[in-house]
Every structure is written in structure tokens, then in C-alpha cells.
Design a protein around this motif. Structure first.
Motif, PDB file in Angstrom:
ATOM      1  N   MET A 166      -4.191   5.375   0.124  1.00  0.00           N
ATOM      2  CA  MET A 166      -3.587   4.063   0.420  1.00  0.00           C
ATOM      3  C   MET A 166      -4.644   2.966   0.347  1.00  0.00           C
ATOM      4  O   MET A 166      -4.419   1.897  -0.238  1.00  0.00           O
ATOM      5  CB  MET A 166      -2.923   4.087   1.804  1.00  0.00           C
ATOM      6  N   ILE A 167      -5.798   3.223   0.944  1.00  0.00           N
ATOM      7  CA  ILE A 167      -6.880   2.228   0.921  1.00  0.00           C
ATOM      8  C   ILE A 167      -7.376   2.027  -0.506  1.00  0.00           C
ATOM      9  O   ILE A 167      -7.649   0.888  -0.936  1.00  0.00           O
ATOM     10  CB  ILE A 167      -8.018   2.668   1.856  1.00  0.00           C
ATOM     11  N   ASP A 168      -7.465   3.120  -1.269  1.00  0.00           N
ATOM     12  CA  ASP A 168      -7.887   3.016  -2.672  1.00  0.00           C
ATOM     13  C   ASP A 168      -6.925   2.147  -3.469  1.00  0.00           C
ATOM     14  O   ASP A 168      -7.341   1.291  -4.273  1.00  0.00           O
ATOM     15  CB  ASP A 168      -7.958   4.400  -3.314  1.00  0.00           C
ATOM     16  N   GLY A 218     -15.378  -0.434  -0.811  1.00  0.00           N
ATOM     17  CA  GLY A 218     -16.466  -1.406  -0.885  1.00  0.00           C
ATOM     18  C   GLY A 218     -16.189  -2.707  -0.148  1.00  0.00           C
ATOM     19  O   GLY A 218     -17.059  -3.580  -0.079  1.00  0.00           O
ATOM     20  N   TYR A 219     -14.986  -2.850   0.414  1.00  0.00           N
ATOM     21  CA  TYR A 219     -14.638  -4.066   1.170  1.00  0.00           C
ATOM     22  C   TYR A 219     -15.599  -4.205   2.350  1.00  0.00           C
ATOM     23  O   TYR A 219     -15.833  -3.259   3.100  1.00  0.00           O
ATOM     24  CB  TYR A 219     -13.194  -3.955   1.638  1.00  0.00           C
ATOM     25  N   GLU A 279     -17.624   3.452  -0.464  1.00  0.00           N
ATOM     26  CA  GLU A 279     -17.211   3.628  -1.856  1.00  0.00           C
ATOM     27  C   GLU A 279     -17.146   5.104  -2.224  1.00  0.00           C
ATOM     28  O   GLU A 279     -16.532   5.476  -3.217  1.00  0.00           O
ATOM     29  CB  GLU A 279     -18.188   2.880  -2.769  1.00  0.00           C
ATOM     30  N   LYS A 280     -17.754   5.945  -1.386  1.00  0.00           N
ATOM     31  CA  LYS A 280     -17.734   7.389  -1.633  1.00  0.00           C
ATOM     32  C   LYS A 280     -16.468   8.023  -1.076  1.00  0.00           C
ATOM     33  O   LYS A 280     -15.912   8.949  -1.667  1.00  0.00           O
ATOM     34  CB  LYS A 280     -18.967   8.024  -0.990  1.00  0.00           C
ATOM     35  N   HIS A 281     -16.008   7.537   0.075  1.00  0.00           N
ATOM     36  CA  HIS A 281     -14.795   8.053   0.723  1.00  0.00           C
ATOM     37  C   HIS A 281     -14.227   6.920   1.559  1.00  0.00           C
ATOM     38  O   HIS A 281     -14.790   6.549   2.581  1.00  0.00           O
ATOM     39  CB  HIS A 281     -15.141   9.253   1.601  1.00  0.00           C
ATOM     40  N   SER A 282     -13.093   6.370   1.109  1.00  0.00           N
ATOM     41  CA  SER A 282     -12.572   5.154   1.738  1.00  0.00           C
ATOM     42  C   SER A 282     -11.983   5.368   3.119  1.00  0.00           C
ATOM     43  O   SER A 282     -11.609   4.406   3.794  1.00  0.00           O
ATOM     44  CB  SER A 282     -11.521   4.508   0.828  1.00  0.00           C
ATOM     45  N   ASN A 286      -8.467  -5.633   9.563  1.00  0.00           N
ATOM     46  CA  ASN A 286      -8.026  -6.124   8.261  1.00  0.00           C
ATOM     47  C   ASN A 286      -7.433  -5.006   7.403  1.00  0.00           C
ATOM     48  O   ASN A 286      -6.425  -5.201   6.722  1.00  0.00           O
ATOM     49  CB  ASN A 286      -9.193  -6.787   7.526  1.00  0.00           C
ATOM     50  N   VAL A 287      -8.054  -3.832   7.431  1.00  0.00           N
ATOM     51  CA  VAL A 287      -7.524  -2.689   6.683  1.00  0.00           C
ATOM     52  C   VAL A 287      -6.152  -2.297   7.229  1.00  0.00           C
ATOM     53  O   VAL A 287      -5.205  -2.046   6.469  1.00  0.00           O
ATOM     54  CB  VAL A 287      -8.501  -1.497   6.742  1.00  0.00           C
ATOM     55  N   GLN A 288      -6.034  -2.243   8.554  1.00  0.00           N
ATOM     56  CA  GLN A 288      -4.745  -1.911   9.158  1.00  0.00           C
ATOM     57  C   GLN A 288      -3.664  -2.897   8.728  1.00  0.00           C
ATOM     58  O   GLN A 288      -2.535  -2.501   8.410  1.00  0.00           O
ATOM     59  CB  GLN A 288      -4.861  -1.921  10.690  1.00  0.00           C
ATOM     60  N   GLY A 289      -4.004  -4.175   8.714  1.00  0.00           N
ATOM     61  CA  GLY A 289      -3.037  -5.196   8.327  1.00  0.00           C
ATOM     62  C   GLY A 289      -2.589  -5.064   6.888  1.00  0.00           C
ATOM     63  O   GLY A 289      -1.388  -5.182   6.581  1.00  0.00           O
ATOM     64  N   ARG A 290      -3.539  -4.791   6.012  1.00  0.00           N
ATOM     65  CA  ARG A 290      -3.208  -4.660   4.594  1.00  0.00           C
ATOM     66  C   ARG A 290      -2.349  -3.408   4.351  1.00  0.00           C
ATOM     67  O   ARG A 290      -1.409  -3.444   3.550  1.00  0.00           O
ATOM     68  CB  ARG A 290      -4.495  -4.583   3.769  1.00  0.00           C
ATOM     69  N   VAL A 291      -2.674  -2.304   4.998  1.00  0.00           N
ATOM     70  CA  VAL A 291      -1.900  -1.069   4.849  1.00  0.00           C
ATOM     71  C   VAL A 291      -0.492  -1.264   5.397  1.00  0.00           C
ATOM     72  O   VAL A 291       0.492  -0.815   4.792  1.00  0.00           O
ATOM     73  CB  VAL A 291      -2.614   0.109   5.542  1.00  0.00           C
ATOM     74  N   LYS A 292      -0.374  -1.944   6.524  1.00  0.00           N
ATOM     75  CA  LYS A 292       0.942  -2.200   7.119  1.00  0.00           C
ATOM     76  C   LYS A 292       1.796  -3.051   6.180  1.00  0.00           C
ATOM     77  O   LYS A 292       2.985  -2.776   5.962  1.00  0.00           O
ATOM     78  CB  LYS A 292       0.763  -2.906   8.461  1.00  0.00           C
TER      79      LYS A 292
END
Length: 285
Positions: free
Chosen positions: A224-226, A232-233, A242-245, A265-271
Motif C-alpha cells: 500500500m505504501i509502495d 523514501g518519503y 527505500e529497502k522496506h517501506s 502522514n502515512v496513515q492519512g494517505r493510506v486511509k
């Protein structure tokens, strides 16, 4: 017991975040545990090896009790049992087992954890976990000022859960493990293979605290993050690996607030994209 004032916890958390606490105590004996925790109203923050922890603040007006470097005795019981204190590093414990020709702890050769943390979290990998090795756990109950022994059946382990997670005031002191006699060469080969596999997939070259998020039902966090292009964010000194998101690394003197903002921020984007609520697996202090 060693005690320090205005103590920097940088070497006691695997993100290597600089964070100062009011007082830090390093217990060495059972009576140190009693003296530190006998008053339940005087709250203290407990750290094991600091491997699954995010120190979200720069300063804590609080006392920390640290099980690392002390309270770490390991004793062989009979031919195939090991008694070990909560501050034992799991890498050291696996090496002790190897030295005595005992199998069962190989996967912990490269799982960053203290024994106490492993018991509380039921740590494991590849279908193996600590509960399969446990006979019983000796712990301190501050509510009754007593040291007690609880069997593995009574701990009622669940996935990444246990009696000790449900009763966080209880302090793990030591555990008795049941291992098996094995071939030393085979034990060492499995340890090396385990380490090699993890280093190939995980960003061990940077300070991190393992997988950040719990796996949601029916999904995998990394893909999902990929898909969102977040490898790299970066915020401040914190970066999505960048090796394992599924990992966040401290690549440039990150602060706890850098990591917390990045997680948010990651949680918000995934949601927004997947309608999935990512739950943080690491312990936020």
C-alpha cells in the motif's frame, strides 16, 4: 542499582533518538525491583532494550527504569532448561544456547529484543514464538508487593498479546525456558541463515525499530505504501525506508516528532486511498 539524573536515552532506544529523562534507574537485583515499583502511585516508564519504542518527546519529566546491560543473568538448569533475567538481550541468549548445544532460540539471534520485552509481546518470527519455549515467568506485582510465578498456560498468550500486556503494571523479572539438545553446527547455520535473510530485506544499516504498523486484515502494509509512492518519503531526519517501506529509519538525526509526523502522514494517505486504518505496532512514549 545504578541511577542517573537528566539522563540521555539515545543509546537505549533503537531509533537512536536523543531524549532526556528526569531520572534513569538500572536495577540489578529483585529487591531493586521492589524498591522501584512497590508504590503503584509513583509511575515509572519501563524500557527493555528499547527496540520497539518511539520516544516522541525531547524531554520527559519522568523516571525511567531500564532493563539493559544489567539484570541480565543467564543460568543453565539441568541439561536443557535456561533461567534468564528480564534484561538479557535475546542475541546473547541465543548465543548462550548455542554454546550449550541447545536448539529453539535460533530465530532470536537477529530479533532485537530483551527477554522481558519478548515475553510481554510474545515475540517471534517465521511461525515460531517465545510462548512455545516458556515454562513459567517470575514477576513482581506492585499492587500486592509480591513476587509471583505464572505458568505459560496462565499467561494466555494471543497474537502479540499476553497477561503482561493486559496488566502493564506487572514487572517481568525472569523466565524459565525449555529447549532441546541439538547439533551445534546445525544451530549455528540456522542462526546465520536467519540473520542473512533479515539483513537482505530490512534496513539494518540505519537505526530503526522494526515494522511500524500492524498488518491490517486482508492487506499488506508495504505494498500500500509502495503504491502511494511513499518509499523514501522524508520528514526532518525520518524517512520511509527505500529497502522496506514498512520501516521508518533515522537517516539524519531524526527527532521523535519527525517520526510521529511521518507516521501520521502515512496513515492519512493510506486511509484516503485504501480506506484502511493503519495501527502503529511500536510503543509510543
Amino acid at each position: 542499582m545504578k541511577a542517573y539524573t537528566n539522563f540521555n536515552l539515545k543509546e537505549y532506544n533503537s531509533y537512536r533518538l536523543s531524549a532526556v529523562c528526569r531520572n534513569a534507574y538500572f536495577p540489578e537485583y529483585d529487591e531493586d525491583i521492589r524498591s522501584l515499583f512497590s508504590d503503584p502511585d509513583q509511575k515509572k516508564i519501563v524500557l527493555g532494550g528499547g527496540y520497539n519504542v518511539i520516544l516522541s518527546k525531547d524531554y520527559y519529566d519522568a523516571d525511567f527504569v531500564i532493563f539493559s546491560g544489567t539484570y541480565n543473568n543467564i543460568t543453565l538448569k539441568g541439561e536443557d532448561q535456561i533461567s534468564c533475567q528480564a534484561g538479557v538481550d535475546m542475541k546473547d541468549l541465543s548465543e548462550f544456547a548455542l554454546a550449550n548445544g541447545l536448539t529453539g532460540l535460533e530465530i532470536y539471534y537477529d530479533i532485537p529484543s530483551s527477554l522481558g520485552g519478548a515475553v510481554v509481546m510474545n515475540a517471534g518470527a517465521g511461525g515460531e514464538d517465545i510462548k512455545a519455549l516458556l515454562i513459567d515467568v517470575y514477576y513482581y506485582d506492585p499492587n500486592n508487593d509480591t513476587f509471583n510465578t505464572i505458568t505459560v498456560e496462565e499467561i494466555n498468550f494471543e497474537y502479540r498479546n499476553s497477561f503482561f500486556q493486559k496488566n502493564p503494571e506487572m514487572i517481568v523479572c525472569r523466565a524459565l525456558l525449555q529447549l532441546k539438545k541439538g547439533d551445534s553446527d546445525e544451530i549455528k547455520a540456522k542462526m546465520d541463515k536467519t540473520k542473512e535473510a533479515r539483513w537482505a530485506k530490512q534496513p539494518r544499516e540505519y537505526p530503526n525499530a522494526g515494522s511500524v504498523f500492524k498488518r491490517p486484515p486482508g492487506r499488506f502494509v508495504g505494498p500500500m505504501i509502495d503504491e502511494l509512492g511513499l518509499k523514501g518519503y522524508t520528514i526532518g531526519g525520518a524517512k520511509v525506508s527505500e529497502k522496506h517501506s514498512g520501516f521508518i529509519i533515522n537517516h539524519a538525526n531524526a527527532t521523535g516528532s519527525d517520526i510521529m509526523e511521518l507516521i501520521s502522514n502515512v496513515q492519512g494517505r493510506v486511509k484516503e486511498k485504501f480506506e484502511v486504518d493503519l495501527e502503529v505496532e511500536q510503543r509510543i512514549i
